[in-house]
Design a protein around this motif. Structure first.
Motif, mmCIF file in Angstrom:
data_model
loop_
_atom_site.group_PDB
_atom_site.id
_atom_site.type_symbol
_atom_site.label_atom_id
_atom_site.label_comp_id
_atom_site.label_asym_id
_atom_site.label_seq_id
_atom_site.Cartn_x
_atom_site.Cartn_y
_atom_site.Cartn_z
ATOM 1 N N GLU A 118 15.987 -40.038 -88.384
ATOM 2 C CA GLU A 118 17.442 -40.177 -88.397
ATOM 3 C C GLU A 118 17.851 -41.574 -88.839
ATOM 4 O O GLU A 118 18.810 -41.740 -89.612
ATOM 5 C CB GLU A 118 18.002 -39.857 -87.007
ATOM 6 C CG GLU A 118 19.517 -39.758 -86.955
ATOM 7 C CD GLU A 118 20.196 -41.080 -86.645
ATOM 8 O OE1 GLU A 118 21.359 -41.270 -87.065
ATOM 9 O OE2 GLU A 118 19.562 -41.943 -85.997
ATOM 10 N N VAL A 119 17.126 -42.574 -88.377
ATOM 11 C CA VAL A 119 17.433 -43.956 -88.758
ATOM 12 C C VAL A 119 17.223 -44.144 -90.258
ATOM 13 O O VAL A 119 18.080 -44.702 -90.955
ATOM 14 C CB VAL A 119 16.547 -44.940 -87.971
ATOM 15 C CG1 VAL A 119 16.799 -46.382 -88.422
ATOM 16 C CG2 VAL A 119 16.797 -44.801 -86.476
ATOM 17 N N PHE A 120 16.102 -43.668 -90.764
ATOM 18 C CA PHE A 120 15.804 -43.860 -92.187
ATOM 19 C C PHE A 120 16.744 -43.048 -93.064
ATOM 20 O O PHE A 120 17.150 -43.504 -94.142
ATOM 21 C CB PHE A 120 14.348 -43.504 -92.488
ATOM 22 C CG PHE A 120 13.871 -44.050 -93.798
ATOM 23 C CD1 PHE A 120 13.234 -45.274 -93.857
ATOM 24 C CD2 PHE A 120 14.079 -43.368 -94.989
ATOM 25 C CE1 PHE A 120 12.810 -45.808 -95.076
ATOM 26 C CE2 PHE A 120 13.670 -43.884 -96.204
ATOM 27 C CZ PHE A 120 13.029 -45.117 -96.245
ATOM 28 N N ARG A 121 17.128 -41.855 -92.628
ATOM 29 C CA ARG A 121 18.029 -41.030 -93.425
ATOM 30 C C ARG A 121 19.381 -41.721 -93.591
ATOM 31 O O ARG A 121 19.964 -41.739 -94.675
ATOM 32 C CB ARG A 121 18.200 -39.650 -92.783
ATOM 33 C CG ARG A 121 16.984 -38.755 -92.923
ATOM 34 C CD ARG A 121 17.122 -37.471 -92.131
ATOM 35 N NE ARG A 121 18.197 -36.623 -92.635
ATOM 36 C CZ ARG A 121 18.520 -35.450 -92.090
ATOM 37 N NH1 ARG A 121 17.857 -35.005 -91.024
ATOM 38 N NH2 ARG A 121 19.499 -34.728 -92.598
ATOM 39 N N ARG A 122 19.891 -42.286 -92.511
ATOM 40 C CA ARG A 122 21.156 -43.021 -92.599
ATOM 41 C C ARG A 122 21.034 -44.197 -93.564
ATOM 42 O O ARG A 122 21.937 -44.480 -94.362
ATOM 43 C CB ARG A 122 21.566 -43.538 -91.224
ATOM 44 C CG ARG A 122 22.433 -42.577 -90.437
ATOM 45 C CD ARG A 122 23.013 -43.246 -89.213
ATOM 46 N NE ARG A 122 22.038 -43.523 -88.188
ATOM 47 C CZ ARG A 122 21.643 -44.737 -87.822
ATOM 48 N NH1 ARG A 122 22.143 -45.806 -88.431
ATOM 49 N NH2 ARG A 122 20.762 -44.890 -86.861
ATOM 50 N N ALA A 123 19.888 -44.888 -93.490
ATOM 51 C CA ALA A 123 19.687 -46.036 -94.376
ATOM 52 C C ALA A 123 19.624 -45.596 -95.835
ATOM 53 O O ALA A 123 20.223 -46.223 -96.720
ATOM 54 C CB ALA A 123 18.398 -46.762 -93.980
ATOM 55 N N LEU A 124 18.918 -44.502 -96.117
ATOM 56 C CA LEU A 124 18.798 -44.030 -97.499
ATOM 57 C C LEU A 124 20.135 -43.549 -98.030
ATOM 58 O O LEU A 124 20.449 -43.732 -99.213
ATOM 59 C CB LEU A 124 17.753 -42.907 -97.572
ATOM 60 C CG LEU A 124 17.435 -42.376 -98.968
ATOM 61 C CD1 LEU A 124 16.882 -43.495 -99.862
ATOM 62 C CD2 LEU A 124 16.431 -41.225 -98.895
ATOM 63 N N GLU A 125 20.951 -42.950 -97.186
ATOM 64 C CA GLU A 125 22.278 -42.510 -97.625
ATOM 65 C C GLU A 125 23.169 -43.700 -97.972
ATOM 66 O O GLU A 125 24.125 -43.560 -98.734
ATOM 67 C CB GLU A 125 22.921 -41.664 -96.512
ATOM 68 C CG GLU A 125 22.273 -40.280 -96.379
ATOM 69 C CD GLU A 125 22.565 -39.589 -95.059
ATOM 70 O OE1 GLU A 125 22.183 -38.409 -94.906
ATOM 71 O OE2 GLU A 125 23.176 -40.221 -94.175
ATOM 72 N N THR A 126 22.830 -44.859 -97.437
ATOM 73 C CA THR A 126 23.558 -46.089 -97.773
ATOM 74 C C THR A 126 23.084 -46.670 -99.099
ATOM 75 O O THR A 126 23.892 -47.116 -99.920
ATOM 76 C CB THR A 126 23.375 -47.137 -96.658
ATOM 77 O OG1 THR A 126 23.896 -46.617 -95.437
ATOM 78 C CG2 THR A 126 24.075 -48.445 -96.999
ATOM 79 N N THR A 127 21.776 -46.667 -99.314
ATOM 80 C CA THR A 127 21.218 -47.319 -100.507
ATOM 81 C C THR A 127 21.159 -46.414 -101.727
ATOM 82 O O THR A 127 20.951 -46.898 -102.843
ATOM 83 C CB THR A 127 19.799 -47.836 -100.217
ATOM 84 O OG1 THR A 127 18.927 -46.725 -99.912
ATOM 85 C CG2 THR A 127 19.800 -48.807 -99.045
ATOM 86 N N LEU A 128 21.355 -45.107 -101.547
ATOM 87 C CA LEU A 128 21.278 -44.174 -102.670
ATOM 88 C C LEU A 128 22.475 -43.224 -102.617
ATOM 89 O O LEU A 128 22.371 -42.088 -102.150
ATOM 90 C CB LEU A 128 19.962 -43.381 -102.614
ATOM 91 C CG LEU A 128 19.637 -42.491 -103.817
ATOM 92 C CD1 LEU A 128 19.545 -43.291 -105.106
ATOM 93 C CD2 LEU A 128 18.338 -41.715 -103.571
#
Length: 811
Positions: free
Chosen positions: A336-346
């Motif tokens: 969940e943490v990484f998914r939120r981060a990826l949705e920010t950077t991509l």
């Protein structure tokens, strides 16, 4: 003491077998370290209400199932529990005869210390002799069990054949320890016992004067005195039953423990034992203190639910007609943490949540390996064995390196050589330890030990496990379960398994993917990506109602949850036309890793002013690190809904996120809903309850202090040099030394689906209904606006969540 012939009339072989089976199934299985997975420690008690279990575990194990009152008092002081939460809890437990304010005052009072379990004969023998018989019995049985269940640590095998009981009886004939401590003639008495374990158990029950009414409880209490090794024996029964077979190790171990009880009777006053036996006939019920503690626990859980549910249902930007990239991750809370981060950077990415084995229930054998390991949830049996594509030269290389390493390892671990190894090479081994501490982290591999990273990267799992005629149907089933069958499909679809990194960590498998049986998800992701890229499969998918664009490419990946780095596999096969897409994805993954590491830094007590990348990477290679990552600590919710329902919410790495669209599933009779509620949700509840048990009573349900761990038989760990096998999680996995990082709460599941469809699944599956009706798991329904609308109250009934009207429910 002689063999009794006049046994209580109702003490029949059938009664003995039934009680032994019932007692054994009240323990949770404990998987070996090589495939350590989270297990609900209360698994065998799920058929009784949570409040009854609170009282019952106090009697069979002396265990607590709620937090100390001071923890609830602190939560009230800080506002974590409000007056509204206390009033809600009192309303849920009408037999608690205080109001919310009085309940708050009660939290400030010192509660009772510990639980008093039912007495065993060994307990009574302590009172009679002053000798610690329970510790001695546990130590002797544990020492035997470690040798019996050893999977490769011992340099020589335990003598004996014919099962655990036969092996113990043969060894006990030469073990004088009981006689030395005062059990006169123990070896001679054991020699006269029946060779059949059930007959010997019948004898022990007769000697103890047990009636059928108390058999199961006496047997359960006895097993809980050796619950670690009994749990591992339960694992062997679990595995056997998955294969349609059986295993008698657990029954045999119970027989050994009960024989010890019968032998110790000579030290016990018969009247005292009769009084102790009578207590077993009265099944415990939650008393005033237990009910008050349960009310405080409900308030504690409601406080968290109230805050999180208020954040759901926020409006999010409309998804693009065709995502730039689709990235499927495991439902693991760390994703969940990484998914939120990826949705920010991509921007334009669509992230998807699905169990990390990606629907490929396989057994995987790396190149040159002698054995395969299951890469699927422990609730399932592998459908077949997958191996790497044949490469004779690499296989020979790997086999040779492993053989040499194995020989050296066995020398180091041998009972005599190990001492000489330390004396002779202790200082010279320092450079190797230093090198381990200084070298950089490496990409997680798929289990090809003995090969270099470059060699392992050339391997891919073979599709031979799936007959060519079945491959398109298998691919369609996987895409359907992931709620992707209707599209749209991006140009790149990334399937990211996950695993963790650590050194000198017996519980390392616990950092890997539970859905992959305590291994990394690399093999599963690579196999499924390969399947979905196969030209013949692509050509046949339209026959299964799936239109996959010709420019869609599937890429396998592995998310390292310790360092938040993501490695992509087999990208040399990606066509040139996707080069820019791939470069953009790799850049975004790198940036997302930085954001995720920054978010995790505070819980790891890392100063954000430091080089976080270097500090976190150092934890992964530090052989003295007791906490390379927090793993699933904090897990509290399970949400099955489209991603746009949660995309605007920071769930703080505490929620399992499963992508699900009920409208598409309705066309297929809600088959995906049934799968979600009976597999991923149950596994998530196992994880949640393991963390729960290891937090509320680490002494009973956890593994104790990690610093003191010693590996036993390559099966599990001891805390110190002896004693029983320790279950559950180390204290360092839930506590930072000052406070609990894991807040023990029963899992709150939120599902966007019609009530009738969920009820149909619950009614059909007894195990799921037990978890829900008995209060081991909370279930809520999300409505058409993304708000949490209804709460399951048991017996297929629902009620509105406070503040939301009934008409907001999904029709």
């Amino acid at each position: 003491m002689t063999l009794m012939t006049d046994i209580t009339a109702d003490l029949t072989p059938h009664a003995i077998a039934t009680a032994a089976d019932s007692a054994g199934r009240r323990l949770a299985p404990i998987w070996p370290l090589s495939s350590f997975v989270a297990v609900n420690p209360f698994l065998g008690l799920a058929d009784r209400p949570f409040d009854e279990a609170v009282a019952y575990v106090g009697k069979i194990a002396g265990a607590q199932m709620t937090l100390p009152r001071k923890e609830y008092a602190n939560a009230i002081t800080t506002g974590r529990i409000t007056g509204a939460d206390l009033d809600y809890a009192v309303a849920q437990m009408p037999d608690v005869t205080v109001d919310g304010l009085a309940l708050a005052r009660l939290a400030d009072e010192a509660g009772p210390e510990g639980k008093t379990p039912w007495k065993t004969v060994a307990d009574l023998a302590v009172e009679a002799t002053g000798r610690d018989w329970p510790a001695h019995v546990t130590e002797r049985i544990a020492s035997f069990a470690a040798a019996h269940f050893d999977t490769g640590q011992a340099a020589w095998k335990l003598a004996g054949a014919g099962g655990l009981w036969a092996a113990w009886k043969a060894e006990a004939a030469h073990d004088a320890s009981a006689e030395i401590l005062g059990v006169t003639g123990a070896r001679a008495k054991i020699a006269t016992l029946p060779d059949d374990a059930e007959a010997a158990l019948l004898w022990a029950a007769g000697e103890l004067g047990l009636s059928e009414a108390v058999l199961a409880e006496v047997f359960t209490r006895a097993l809980y005195t050796i619950s670690g090794w009994a749990g591992h024996a339960r694992y062997h029964l679990w595995q056997a039953e998955l294969a349609g077979e059986t295993d008698n190790s657990l029954r045999d171990l119970l027989t050994v423990r009960m024989v010890w009880e019968a032998l110790l009777l000579l030290h016990v006053d018969r009247a005292a034992w009769e009084q102790a036996k009578a207590a077993y006939a009265d099944l415990p019920k939650a008393g005033v203190e237990d009910r008050a503690a349960l009310a405080l626990q409900i308030a504690y859980e409601h406080g968290w639910q109230r805050e999180v549910f208020a954040e759901l249902g926020q409006e999010t930007p409309a998804a693009p007609e065709r995502p730039n990239v689709q990235a499927a991750f495991c439902i693991d809370v760390r994703s969940e943490v990484f998914r939120r981060a990826l949705e920010t950077t991509l921007p334009g990415v669509e992230t998807i949540g699905f169990a990390g084995f990606f629907g490929a229930a396989l057994s995987y054998r790396p190149l040159g390996a002698a054995h395969s390991t299951a890469r699927c949830p422990v609730l399932l049996s592998p459908a077949g064995e997958v191996s790497d594509e044949t490469n004779a030269e690499l296989a020979a290389t790997r086999q040779g390196r492993i053989a040499a390493k194995s020989l050296w390892t066995r020398f180091k671990q041998a009972a005599v050589a190990s001492f000489g190894y330390v004396e002779a090479l202790g200082l010279s081994y320092a450079p190797k330890l230093l090198a381990q501490s200084l070298r950089g982290t490496t990409a997680l591999g798929q289990g090809n030990a003995g090969l270099t990273d470059a060699e392992a990267a050339t391997l891919t799992p073979s599709l031979d496990v799936i007959p060519p005629a079945d491959r398109a149907a298998t691919a369609a089933t996987i895409l359907g379960a992931m709620s992707m069958a209707k599209g749209p499909f991006a140009r790149i679809v990334m399937l990211a398994g996950h695993g963790g990194q650590s050194l000198n960590n017996p519980h390392a498998a616990g950092l890997d993917c539970g859905a992959c049986g305590g291994h990394t998800g690399e093999a599963n992701a690579r196999l499924v990506a390969k399947l979905l890229n196969e030209p013949q499969v692509r050509a046949e998918l339209p026959d299964h109602g799936i239109d996959l664009p010709s420019d869609t490419v599937f890429i396998a990946a592995l998310h390292d949850t310790t360092t938040d780095q993501v490695a992509l596999f087999d990208i040399d096969n990606v066509v040139e036309s996707h080069a820019d897409d791939l470069a953009q994805l790799q850049k975004a993954l790198k940036e997302a890793g930085g954001l995720a590491r920054a978010e995790r830094a505070s819980l790891l007590s890392l100063d954000k002013g430091l080089d976080l990348d270097g500090a976190i990477a150092a934890r992964a290679r530090d052989w003295s690190q007791v906490r390379p990552e927090w793993a699933l600590a904090g897990c509290a919710a399970f949400i099955a809904a489209p991603r746009h329902r949660t995309q605007g919410t920071d769930l703080a790495g505490r929620s399992f996120l499963h992508s699900y669209e009920w409208q598409a599933d309705a066309e297929n009779g809600f088959g995906v809903l049934e799968l979600i509620l009976t597999a991923p949700l149950v596994v998530a509840s196992w994880i949640n309850l393991q963390y729960y048990g290891s937090s509320v009573d680490n002494k009973v349900f956890g593994a104790g202090n990690k610093v003191l761990h010693n590996v036993s038989g390559l099966v599990g760990v001891l805390e110190g040099t002896g004693g029983d096998l320790r279950p559950g999680l180390p204290l360092q996995s839930v506590h930072d030394g000052e406070r609990l990082i894991h807040e023990p709460m029963r899992l709150s599941a939120v599902v966007e689906a019609p009530v009738d469809a969920m009820n149909a699944v619950i009614e059909k599956h007894e195990g799921l209904r037990d978890l829900l009706d008995n209060g081991w798991l909370h279930l809520f329904q999300m409505d058409a606006s993304g708000q949490v609308a209804l709460r399951y109250t048991g017996d297929l009934t629902w009620e509105p969540v406070a503040g939301l009207p009934m008409d907001r429910a999904v029709a």
